[in-house]
Structures are given as structure tokens and as C-alpha cells.
Write a protein that holds these residues in place. Structure first.
Motif, PDB file in Angstrom:
ATOM      1  N   ARG A  11      -1.085  50.082 100.578  1.00  7.28           N
ATOM      2  CA  ARG A  11       0.117  50.878 100.853  1.00  7.28           C
ATOM      3  C   ARG A  11      -0.268  52.179 101.545  1.00  7.28           C
ATOM      4  O   ARG A  11      -1.206  52.866 101.124  1.00  7.28           O
ATOM      5  CB  ARG A  11       0.842  51.190  99.547  1.00  7.28           C
ATOM      6  CG  ARG A  11       2.198  51.883  99.748  1.00  7.28           C
ATOM      7  CD  ARG A  11       2.807  52.261  98.422  1.00  7.28           C
ATOM      8  NE  ARG A  11       2.737  51.162  97.473  1.00  7.28           N
ATOM      9  CZ  ARG A  11       2.575  51.320  96.163  1.00  7.28           C
ATOM     10  NH1 ARG A  11       2.428  52.536  95.662  1.00  7.28           N
ATOM     11  NH2 ARG A  11       2.549  50.276  95.366  1.00  7.28           N
ATOM     12  N   GLU A  64      -2.796  47.415  96.997  1.00  7.07           N
ATOM     13  CA  GLU A  64      -1.663  46.844  97.735  1.00  7.07           C
ATOM     14  C   GLU A  64      -1.672  47.232  99.210  1.00  7.07           C
ATOM     15  O   GLU A  64      -0.762  46.866  99.947  1.00  7.07           O
ATOM     16  CB  GLU A  64      -0.352  47.299  97.090  1.00  7.07           C
ATOM     17  CG  GLU A  64      -0.169  46.776  95.668  1.00  7.07           C
ATOM     18  CD  GLU A  64       1.122  47.264  95.036  1.00  7.07           C
ATOM     19  OE1 GLU A  64       1.846  48.061  95.691  1.00  7.07           O
ATOM     20  OE2 GLU A  64       1.411  46.859  93.896  1.00  7.07           O
ATOM     21  N   ALA A 121      -2.038  51.680  95.044  1.00  7.90           N
ATOM     22  CA  ALA A 121      -1.826  51.732  96.491  1.00  7.90           C
ATOM     23  C   ALA A 121      -2.994  51.120  97.253  1.00  7.90           C
ATOM     24  O   ALA A 121      -2.795  50.422  98.253  1.00  7.90           O
ATOM     25  CB  ALA A 121      -1.618  53.182  96.935  1.00  7.90           C
ATOM     26  N   SER A 162      -4.371  55.473 103.096  1.00  5.70           N
ATOM     27  CA  SER A 162      -3.226  55.910 102.295  1.00  5.70           C
ATOM     28  C   SER A 162      -3.083  57.423 102.410  1.00  5.70           C
ATOM     29  O   SER A 162      -4.076  58.153 102.368  1.00  5.70           O
ATOM     30  CB  SER A 162      -3.400  55.540 100.819  1.00  5.70           C
ATOM     31  OG  SER A 162      -3.320  54.150 100.615  1.00  5.70           O
TER      32      SER A 162
END
Length: 281
Positions: A246, A244, A241, A184
Motif C-alpha cells: 500500500r 499489502e 502496508a 509507502s
């Protein structure tokens, strides 16, 4: 990586601001912690707070710009905590000024911490994290200045664009290799931290005289910090994040239109407009 309890996180720049907020949030999630900062007093204060949550906490004074120092942190984390599942390369400094007026030492200092701190962290931890063959995640603190190049903060902006490029490269390489690690890029904007005071821990060998451009930007960043969001909100977005998987983590949803606008300008060969880093219009 959806489960945190019983796993280990490393956080650099853990002495305050976003780093301390990350450490406290992951301690509440039941993670063991390896915490690093260049300032021993602030690091130990974070260590005391996180230990209240009953998890194992290791603290190590670390200069992220020094490869040997980061390697020592990694050696201790793996040896004493049994592995590393989440790496937060969070340490960062700020320096403003124009590209053509600030001396080389300003760029050397910001790149040393904001870019090389990430590169040293990746090289020290990621090979061993891959070797664990477990789920894992790397979070690199890049800044909204790593997405929008505004005028007046050249040393900081250049370092943060490089940090974002390193994060994107790492994410693509780990995916291509078929590893179980994800990445991330955390791009915060205005957050209540002490980044505007980071020059007090600048090495004497890299200190420079302030100019009118850097002094003006120091006032601007101080005002941005004072009006920013709490670090706890950033930590919450990071947890979300990671769960997920992300890649891009924005702290202010209002940045999203700015990204689309910038992409449109670049695709047409136009110079993007000078950004308002809070993207309030």
C-alpha cells in the motif's frame, strides 16, 4: 514483501517514538536491524531492547541531513548484514510559525531533516536495493501535514509536503523502471512521540529565537502529541502496508473524508478549508 524473517530493515530516527516502535516490531518479526539516530544514548537504548529478540542489530549515530553520514550507515548495513530489504526513512523534526515571520534557518533545519533525510536515504540505499534484485520496500515518514496544509506550522508543513512529493515520485519511478521495490508514504497524525522536543537536538548553527507564532504552535503540537495514539499502532499499520504493498498509510481512518473534501475543493479551484488534523469534524 510479505515475509520479514531473516531479512534486514534500516530505521532512521530509531531512538524513540515511531522509530523505536518500528524497530521493536520488526525485531519481533525476525528481521535483522540497522538502526540510526542522531542521539547516541536513545539509539543504544533501542539497540538493547531489540537485541532481546535475538536478531542481529547494528547501531550507528547518523545525521540524516548529512550525505556522508547516511552513506556510512548504508555501507555498514550492506557490509555487515549482507543486504537491505526494507528502508524506513523515519527521522523527523518539528518547527512551527508563519511562512513570512520565521527566519530562513527554521526552514533550512526542517528541510534538512524531513526532506533531505529522505533524499539522502534514497540515494544511499535504493540503487543497491535495486541491484539485489529481491523484493524490497521503502517507507518514508511524511505526516498528515504533508497531505493537509494548515496554517501556523509553515516550516514543518512545507518540509512534509516535499517529503510526500519525493515519496510519490520515487514510487512512480520505481514502478516505471520495473523494479521489485515498493514505496509507502506514512502520514501519521497525533502520535505519542517526542517530536515536540526535537529542537533540543537542533544544530547550534541553525538555532533561532522563538516568536509568538512558533511558541503558540509548540503548545499546540505538545497537546496533539499528548492526546495521540501509541507508536505501536503506527508500527502495526506499517507492517500491514508493506505486506499489502500500500502506498498511502494513514494512522487515523477519519482522515479519509478530509482527503476527499480537499480533492473536491481543488478540482473546483477552491481553497480547501483549514483542516482539523485529527479530522474529528
Amino acid at each position: 514483501m510479505r515475509e520479514f524473517e531473516g531479512r534486514t530493515v534500516v530505521v532512521t530516527g530509531a531512538g524513540g517514538g515511531i522509530g523505536r516502535a518500528l524497530a521493536l516490531r520488526f525485531a519481533r518479526e525476525g528481521m535483522d536491524l540497522a538502526l540510526a539516530d542522531v542521539d547516541e544514548d536513545s539509539l543504544e537504548a533501542t539497540g538493547r531492547k531489540t537485541r532481546e529478540h535475538g536478531t542481529r542489530v547494528l547501531t550507528q549515530v547518523t545525521d540524516v541531513g548529512d550525505e556522508a553520514s547516511v552513506n556510512e550507515l548504508a555501507d555498514r548495513a550492506f557490509a555487515e548484514l549482507g543486504g537491505v530489504h526494507l528502508l524506513c526513512n523515519n527521522a523527523g523534526v518539528y518547527m512551527g510559525g508563519r511562512l513570512w515571520t520565521r527566519p530562513p534557518a527554521d526552514f533550512e533545519w526542517t528541510l534538512r531533516v524531513n526532506l533531505w533525510g529522505i533524499l539522502h536515504g534514497v540515494r544511499a540505499f535504493v540503487p543497491r536495493m535495486i541491484g539485489q534484485d529481491t523484493e524490497g520496500h521503502i517507507v518514508n515518514t511524511c505526516s498528515v501535514a504533508g497531505l493537509f496544509a494548515g496554517p501556523g506550522a509553515a516550516p514543518y508543513t512545507v518540509s512534509k509536503w516535499a517529503a510526500f512529493a519525493a515519496s510519490l515520485t520515487l514510487a512512480q519511478e520505481l514502478a516505471l523502471e520495473g523494479t521489485r521495490l515498493r514505496v509507502s508514504a506514512l502520514c501519521p497524525g497525533g502520535v505519542v512521540t517526542g517530536i515536540h522536543l526535537s529542537e533540543r537536538r537542533r544544530p547550534a548553527s541553525l538555532r533561532t529565537e522563538p516568536g509568538e507564532d512558533s511558541a503558540f504552535m509548540a503548545e499546540m503540537i505538545a497537546a496533539t502529541v499528548a492526546g495521540g495514539i501509541p507508536p505501536d499502532e503506527v508500527a502495526a499499520r506499517v507492517v500491514e502496508a508493506v505486506r499489502e504493498k500500500r502506498f498511502l498509510v494513514l494512522t487515523h481512518p477519519a482522515y479519509e473524508p478530509g482527503l476527499a473534501e480537499q480533492a473536491a475543493a481543488l478540482s473546483e479551484g477552491r481553497l480547501p478549508r483549514m483542516p482539523d488534523f485529527e479530522w474529528t469534524g
